[in-house]
Design a protein around this motif. Structure first.
Motif, PDB file in Angstrom:
ATOM      1  N   MET A  37       0.921  -1.237  -0.037  1.00 40.73           N
ATOM      2  CA  MET A  37      -0.027  -0.052   0.034  1.00 40.73           C
ATOM      3  C   MET A  37       0.771   1.189   0.052  1.00 40.73           C
ATOM      4  O   MET A  37       1.919   1.365   0.785  1.00 40.73           O
ATOM      5  CB  MET A  37      -1.103  -0.175   0.990  1.00 40.73           C
ATOM      6  CG  MET A  37      -1.669   1.240   1.397  1.00 40.73           C
ATOM      7  SD  MET A  37      -3.137   1.010   2.701  1.00 40.73           S
ATOM      8  CE  MET A  37      -4.267  -0.067   1.746  1.00 40.73           C
ATOM      9  N   GLN A  38       0.347   2.226  -0.507  1.00 35.13           N
ATOM     10  CA  GLN A  38       1.117   3.450  -0.560  1.00 35.13           C
ATOM     11  C   GLN A  38       0.325   4.493  -0.054  1.00 35.13           C
ATOM     12  O   GLN A  38      -0.829   4.425   0.186  1.00 35.13           O
ATOM     13  CB  GLN A  38       1.232   4.024  -2.195  1.00 35.13           C
ATOM     14  CG  GLN A  38       2.112   2.803  -3.056  1.00 35.13           C
ATOM     15  CD  GLN A  38       3.488   2.869  -2.410  1.00 35.13           C
ATOM     16  OE1 GLN A  38       4.258   3.639  -1.905  1.00 35.13           O
ATOM     17  NE2 GLN A  38       4.101   1.480  -2.434  1.00 35.13           N
ATOM     18  N   HIS A  40      -0.656   7.357  -0.923  1.00 43.45           N
ATOM     19  CA  HIS A  40      -1.881   7.849  -1.741  1.00 43.45           C
ATOM     20  C   HIS A  40      -3.078   6.821  -1.781  1.00 43.45           C
ATOM     21  O   HIS A  40      -4.334   7.368  -1.891  1.00 43.45           O
ATOM     22  CB  HIS A  40      -1.592   8.017  -3.254  1.00 43.45           C
ATOM     23  CG  HIS A  40      -2.584   8.330  -4.279  1.00 43.45           C
ATOM     24  ND1 HIS A  40      -3.158   9.739  -4.229  1.00 43.45           N
ATOM     25  CD2 HIS A  40      -3.206   7.894  -5.032  1.00 43.45           C
ATOM     26  CE1 HIS A  40      -3.969   9.894  -5.116  1.00 43.45           C
ATOM     27  NE2 HIS A  40      -4.223   8.761  -5.549  1.00 43.45           N
ATOM     28  N   ASP A  41      -2.875   5.658  -1.599  1.00 45.73           N
ATOM     29  CA  ASP A  41      -4.089   4.539  -1.444  1.00 45.73           C
ATOM     30  C   ASP A  41      -4.881   5.019  -0.130  1.00 45.73           C
ATOM     31  O   ASP A  41      -5.873   5.066  -0.177  1.00 45.73           O
ATOM     32  CB  ASP A  41      -3.550   3.451  -1.461  1.00 45.73           C
ATOM     33  CG  ASP A  41      -2.814   2.911  -2.638  1.00 45.73           C
ATOM     34  OD1 ASP A  41      -2.843   3.368  -3.570  1.00 45.73           O
ATOM     35  OD2 ASP A  41      -1.794   2.019  -2.810  1.00 45.73           O
ATOM     36  N   LEU A  42      -4.124   5.305   0.765  1.00 47.99           N
ATOM     37  CA  LEU A  42      -4.881   5.599   2.087  1.00 47.99           C
ATOM     38  C   LEU A  42      -5.439   6.794   2.135  1.00 47.99           C
ATOM     39  O   LEU A  42      -6.637   7.051   2.697  1.00 47.99           O
ATOM     40  CB  LEU A  42      -3.874   5.571   3.188  1.00 47.99           C
ATOM     41  CG  LEU A  42      -4.407   5.642   4.745  1.00 47.99           C
ATOM     42  CD1 LEU A  42      -5.425   4.579   4.811  1.00 47.99           C
ATOM     43  CD2 LEU A  42      -3.330   5.622   5.865  1.00 47.99           C
ATOM     44  N   THR A  43      -5.021   7.798   1.637  1.00 43.92           N
ATOM     45  CA  THR A  43      -5.523   9.285   1.546  1.00 43.92           C
ATOM     46  C   THR A  43      -6.798   9.125   0.563  1.00 43.92           C
ATOM     47  O   THR A  43      -7.833   9.779   0.947  1.00 43.92           O
ATOM     48  CB  THR A  43      -4.713  10.450   1.214  1.00 43.92           C
ATOM     49  OG1 THR A  43      -3.974   9.849  -0.166  1.00 43.92           O
ATOM     50  CG2 THR A  43      -3.481  10.406   2.000  1.00 43.92           C
ATOM     51  N   ARG A  44      -6.673   8.406  -0.420  1.00 41.64           N
ATOM     52  CA  ARG A  44      -7.779   8.367  -1.339  1.00 41.64           C
ATOM     53  C   ARG A  44      -9.201   7.655  -0.809  1.00 41.64           C
ATOM     54  O   ARG A  44     -10.305   8.045  -0.912  1.00 41.64           O
ATOM     55  CB  ARG A  44      -7.303   7.458  -2.633  1.00 41.64           C
ATOM     56  CG  ARG A  44      -6.561   8.470  -3.668  1.00 41.64           C
ATOM     57  CD  ARG A  44      -7.493   9.702  -4.389  1.00 41.64           C
ATOM     58  NE  ARG A  44      -7.441  10.752  -3.850  1.00 41.64           N
ATOM     59  CZ  ARG A  44      -7.995  11.767  -4.048  1.00 41.64           C
ATOM     60  NH1 ARG A  44      -9.016  11.770  -4.998  1.00 41.64           N
ATOM     61  NH2 ARG A  44      -7.943  12.964  -3.222  1.00 41.64           N
ATOM     62  N   LEU A  45      -8.451   6.578   0.011  1.00 42.60           N
ATOM     63  CA  LEU A  45      -9.635   5.918   0.542  1.00 42.60           C
ATOM     64  C   LEU A  45     -10.177   6.785   1.619  1.00 42.60           C
ATOM     65  O   LEU A  45     -11.440   6.834   2.009  1.00 42.60           O
ATOM     66  CB  LEU A  45      -8.937   4.772   1.496  1.00 42.60           C
ATOM     67  CG  LEU A  45      -9.951   3.528   2.231  1.00 42.60           C
ATOM     68  CD1 LEU A  45     -10.833   3.158   1.210  1.00 42.60           C
ATOM     69  CD2 LEU A  45      -9.004   2.657   2.795  1.00 42.60           C
ATOM     70  N   GLY A 112       0.617  11.669   0.162  1.00 43.31           N
ATOM     71  CA  GLY A 112      -0.485  11.244  -0.732  1.00 43.31           C
ATOM     72  C   GLY A 112      -1.350  12.137  -1.435  1.00 43.31           C
ATOM     73  O   GLY A 112      -1.726  11.879  -2.761  1.00 43.31           O
ATOM     74  N   GLU A 113      -1.538  13.526  -0.987  1.00 44.02           N
ATOM     75  CA  GLU A 113      -2.077  14.347  -1.877  1.00 44.02           C
ATOM     76  C   GLU A 113      -1.421  15.758  -2.361  1.00 44.02           C
ATOM     77  O   GLU A 113      -2.045  16.571  -2.742  1.00 44.02           O
ATOM     78  CB  GLU A 113      -3.559  15.027  -1.184  1.00 44.02           C
ATOM     79  CG  GLU A 113      -4.029  13.691  -0.706  1.00 44.02           C
ATOM     80  CD  GLU A 113      -4.757  12.988  -1.688  1.00 44.02           C
ATOM     81  OE1 GLU A 113      -5.126  13.730  -2.843  1.00 44.02           O
ATOM     82  OE2 GLU A 113      -5.019  11.556  -1.729  1.00 44.02           O
ATOM     83  N   LEU A 185      -7.104  -2.800   6.609  1.00 45.33           N
ATOM     84  CA  LEU A 185      -6.449  -2.917   5.301  1.00 45.33           C
ATOM     85  C   LEU A 185      -5.674  -3.849   4.718  1.00 45.33           C
ATOM     86  O   LEU A 185      -5.706  -4.268   3.652  1.00 45.33           O
ATOM     87  CB  LEU A 185      -5.378  -1.710   5.564  1.00 45.33           C
ATOM     88  CG  LEU A 185      -6.032  -0.032   5.704  1.00 45.33           C
ATOM     89  CD1 LEU A 185      -5.209   0.796   5.886  1.00 45.33           C
ATOM     90  CD2 LEU A 185      -6.963  -0.043   4.518  1.00 45.33           C
ATOM     91  N   GLU A 189      -6.770  -5.371   1.158  1.00 52.63           N
ATOM     92  CA  GLU A 189      -6.112  -5.300   0.073  1.00 52.63           C
ATOM     93  C   GLU A 189      -5.500  -6.618  -0.421  1.00 52.63           C
ATOM     94  O   GLU A 189      -5.402  -6.826  -1.654  1.00 52.63           O
ATOM     95  CB  GLU A 189      -4.775  -4.582   0.286  1.00 52.63           C
ATOM     96  CG  GLU A 189      -5.114  -2.813   0.696  1.00 52.63           C
ATOM     97  CD  GLU A 189      -5.805  -2.228  -0.663  1.00 52.63           C
ATOM     98  OE1 GLU A 189      -5.162  -2.645  -1.585  1.00 52.63           O
ATOM     99  OE2 GLU A 189      -6.656  -1.735  -0.296  1.00 52.63           O
TER     100      GLU A 189
END
Length: 341
Positions: A37-38, A40-45, A112-113, A185, A189
């Motif tokens: 997981m990156q 960006h994956d967590l912030t998008r989630l 992430g953003e 997570l 995933e």
């Protein structure tokens, strides 16, 4: 004067923030390491699912509120405020330290953003932290009455924890929620059954939380001079076990519910998490007795419980709960005998 204020506020914040950063670093290594997981994956989630975003935000605020509380009234603050100095300058320094304390939160959102999102996240979290740190919950002042020595002792220990270990309780809740989210997570995933990842998360998070209060319960037991007359050793050990097992069970439930937010797990995982947490909490009775004069021993003891239980779960799955419970009973039993420490 301003330099001194910066040093005092910074030292007070660092004392509370560094353990949080270290714990977050361990969780980051687990979540962003083997799972692929990156950030960006967590912030998008978090942005796409309000429940996840709210859970992450609340978890972080709970972790850092003790930092804000330490900054509001650092050692010597009243004396330094009485000296001639600029309130604006003091406020600016306090704000800068509060934002710096949000380091891991800013790094997550910045990675992430983008940098702007990281800055906004840090400033917002710092403001909420300082506001939340000023909230004081009303405490009951009337003397409670309990029936029986075990209830009385357990009530005294519980009140001692709530009144003196608020920061440790907050960290324990946050670690459990963080562990549950991480387990959710991982299961999500990798399309795994959620039970084992959740139990492993509890095996790591619950002992860390119990370590913060086990010594306090042991000290509370020793501080009650009338306990030796009003209750047997068995009652005293039982009271400590009830308080710490209840605390561990609550942490296990919190972790399981956090995983459920991500769609991992259900009632079975909640029940299993409560059972494992209770067993791990009971081991804190022995760790507290062993480290009543040296808090480092409590941490070592609970770390050993975390490692042993995590390995057992990896090998035996949910059946390891029975083994942890048996080990906890074996550790507490000698304390209930006359020869117990």
């Amino acid at each position: 004067m301003i330099t001194t204020w910066a040093r005092v506020v910074g030292a007070a914040a660092a004392e509370r923030a560094l353990p949080v950063w270290a714990g977050v670093g361990v969780v980051v290594a687990i979540v962003f390491g083997g799972t692929g997981m990156q950030p960006h994956d967590l912030t998008r989630l978090a942005i796409g699912e309000r429940g996840v975003g709210a859970a992450l935000a609340v978890m972080w605020i709970v972790l850092v509120v003790p930092v804000g509380a330490a900054m509001i009234d650092p050692p010597g603050a009243a004396w330094m405020r009485a000296l001639p100095s600029s309130r604006i300058a003091r406020g600016a320094i306090t704000a800068a330290v509060a934002i710096a304390a949000q380091g891991p939160w800013m790094i997550l959102w910045g990675s992430g953003e983008g940098p702007l999102a990281g800055a906004i996240a840090g400033i917002s979290a710092a403001a909420i932290m300082m506001i939340a740190a000023r909230v004081r919950l009303p405490m009951r002042r009337t003397a409670p009455t309990w029936r029986g020595p075990v209830r009385a002792l357990a009530g005294v220990h519980a009140r001692t924890i709530v009144r003196t270990r608020g920061a440790a309780i907050a960290r324990a809740i946050a670690w459990s929620a963080c562990g549950g989210l991480g387990a959710g997570l991982v299961a999500r995933e990798n399309e795994l059954d959620a039970l084992v990842p959740i139990l492993v998360a509890i095996a790591i998070a619950a002992p860390a939380g119990i370590a913060g209060v086990a010594g306090t319960v042991a000290e509370s037991d020793r501080a009650i001079a009338w306990a030796s007359l009003a209750a047997s050793r068995g009652a005293r050990a039982a009271a400590q076990a009830i308080v710490l097992a209840s605390s561990g069970a609550a942490l296990g439930v919190i972790a399981a519910i956090a995983a459920m937010i991500l769609g991992a797990g259900g009632p079975i995982e909640v029940a299993a998490g409560a059972a494992l947490g209770a067993a791990l909490g009971a081991t804190g009775v022995r760790a507290g007795a062993w480290g009543v004069r040296d808090g480092t021993r409590v941490v070592v003891g609970m770390t050993g419980a975390a490692v042993a239980s995590a390995l057992a779960i990896g090998a035996l799955g949910a059946w390891a709960i029975a083994g942890v419970a048996a080990a906890a009973a074996g550790l507490v039993a000698p304390l209930a005998s006359r020869s117990g420490a």
